[in-house]
Design a protein around this motif. Structure first.
Motif, mmCIF file in Angstrom:
data_model
loop_
_atom_site.group_PDB
_atom_site.id
_atom_site.type_symbol
_atom_site.label_atom_id
_atom_site.label_comp_id
_atom_site.label_asym_id
_atom_site.label_seq_id
_atom_site.Cartn_x
_atom_site.Cartn_y
_atom_site.Cartn_z
ATOM 1 N N ARG A 8 0.977 -0.932 0.124
ATOM 2 C CA ARG A 8 -0.178 -0.239 0.183
ATOM 3 C C ARG A 8 0.687 1.163 -0.181
ATOM 4 O O ARG A 8 1.836 1.408 0.651
ATOM 5 C CB ARG A 8 -0.708 -0.280 1.418
ATOM 6 N N VAL A 9 0.567 2.061 -0.709
ATOM 7 C CA VAL A 9 0.946 3.524 -0.835
ATOM 8 C C VAL A 9 0.133 4.173 -0.108
ATOM 9 O O VAL A 9 -0.590 4.815 -0.795
ATOM 10 C CB VAL A 9 1.935 3.898 -2.302
ATOM 11 N N THR A 10 0.810 5.102 0.388
ATOM 12 C CA THR A 10 -0.271 6.701 0.715
ATOM 13 C C THR A 10 0.565 8.031 0.700
ATOM 14 O O THR A 10 1.519 8.033 0.008
ATOM 15 C CB THR A 10 -1.185 6.402 2.433
ATOM 16 N N LYS A 11 -0.255 9.092 0.383
ATOM 17 C CA LYS A 11 0.299 9.729 -0.321
ATOM 18 C C LYS A 11 -0.814 11.844 0.437
ATOM 19 O O LYS A 11 -2.045 10.934 0.422
ATOM 20 C CB LYS A 11 0.692 10.314 -1.698
ATOM 21 N N VAL A 12 -0.512 12.412 0.903
ATOM 22 C CA VAL A 12 -1.200 13.321 1.841
ATOM 23 C C VAL A 12 -0.182 14.596 0.999
ATOM 24 O O VAL A 12 1.092 14.430 1.422
ATOM 25 C CB VAL A 12 -0.846 13.298 3.312
ATOM 26 N N PRO A 13 -1.061 15.564 1.273
ATOM 27 C CA PRO A 13 -0.185 17.067 1.264
ATOM 28 C C PRO A 13 0.679 17.296 2.210
ATOM 29 O O PRO A 13 0.585 16.622 3.072
ATOM 30 C CB PRO A 13 -1.773 17.792 1.307
ATOM 31 N N ALA A 14 1.825 17.997 2.229
ATOM 32 C CA ALA A 14 2.896 18.118 2.819
ATOM 33 C C ALA A 14 2.728 18.580 3.811
ATOM 34 O O ALA A 14 2.424 18.667 5.010
ATOM 35 C CB ALA A 14 3.850 18.902 2.431
ATOM 36 N N THR A 141 -3.701 15.623 8.067
ATOM 37 C CA THR A 141 -4.204 14.233 7.018
ATOM 38 C C THR A 141 -3.836 12.995 7.723
ATOM 39 O O THR A 141 -2.450 12.774 7.613
ATOM 40 C CB THR A 141 -4.131 14.084 5.451
ATOM 41 N N VAL A 142 -4.836 12.084 8.216
ATOM 42 C CA VAL A 142 -3.631 10.856 8.763
ATOM 43 C C VAL A 142 -4.625 9.493 7.766
ATOM 44 O O VAL A 142 -5.276 9.838 6.882
ATOM 45 C CB VAL A 142 -3.767 10.551 10.235
ATOM 46 N N THR A 143 -3.791 8.525 7.771
ATOM 47 C CA THR A 143 -3.898 7.006 6.842
ATOM 48 C C THR A 143 -4.526 5.826 7.557
ATOM 49 O O THR A 143 -4.144 5.026 8.115
ATOM 50 C CB THR A 143 -3.057 7.357 5.762
ATOM 51 N N PRO A 144 -5.976 5.965 8.492
ATOM 52 C CA PRO A 144 -5.766 4.933 9.231
ATOM 53 C C PRO A 144 -7.023 3.863 8.837
ATOM 54 O O PRO A 144 -6.587 2.565 9.411
ATOM 55 C CB PRO A 144 -6.971 5.692 10.065
ATOM 56 N N GLN A 145 -7.426 4.381 7.366
ATOM 57 C CA GLN A 145 -7.716 2.680 6.663
ATOM 58 C C GLN A 145 -9.055 2.183 7.266
ATOM 59 O O GLN A 145 -9.266 1.008 7.599
ATOM 60 C CB GLN A 145 -6.600 1.850 6.213
#
Length: 164
Positions: A8-14, A141-145
């Protein structure tokens, strides 16, 4: 030779990325999530707020959430409920919201809770959550899926002081 599979690859605005470990953002507030806990279809992810700045920081109520899809577009059709919303009891999610003043170095805790129940209909998998500690705060922005299954419901816990 070692083989590695990227799952899995995630991306969030810097500008909305959680701060690096030990780093205090210009806002003086560090907002992060933990790895979460899952058992028998119940999932809980902690939201941690630390005042790493030099001034007191006040919160009252619940963090503000925006659910986003893989393209970072808002997700519609999911109810975000304050408290447990009947998802589970005895979790602390139904404690009353109280105003908190965090002195420099102090923390607060909130959380997300959901059930991964799948019945008929499309499932909801939400990779990103934009979180604001309070109205007007900078977003993180977090990535809790979030694998909400077909429940269409996400519970949020009020800000509380962490247990000692």
């Amino acid at each position: 030779m070692t083989r590695v599979k990227i799952s899995r690859v995630t991306k969030v605005p810097a500008s909305e990325a959680p701060p690096a470990s030990g780093e205090c953002p210009p806002s003086g507030i560090r907002l992060t999530t933990d790895d979460g806990d899952a058992a028998m279809g119940l999932r809980v992810v902690g939201i941690h707020l630390e005042n790493c700045g030099k001034q007191d920081y006040s919160v009252d109520g619940y963090p503000l959430l925006e659910l986003m899809d893989k393209d970072l577009s808002p997700v519609q059709g999911i109810s975000i409920v304050q408290g447990s919303g009947g998802i589970s009891t005895g979790t602390g999610f139904d404690e009353p919201a109280r105003p908190l003043v965090l002195k420099p170095g102090e923390s607060a805790l909130s959380g997300l809770m959901w059930r991964n129940t799948t019945e008929s209909g499309p499932t909801a998998n939400i990779p990103y959550v934009r979180v604001r500690a309070k109205q007007g705060a900078d977003p993180v922005t977090v990535t809790p899926q979030l694998d909400l299954g077909t429940t269409g419901k996400l519970a949020v816990r009020p800000w509380t002081r962490p247990s000692k």
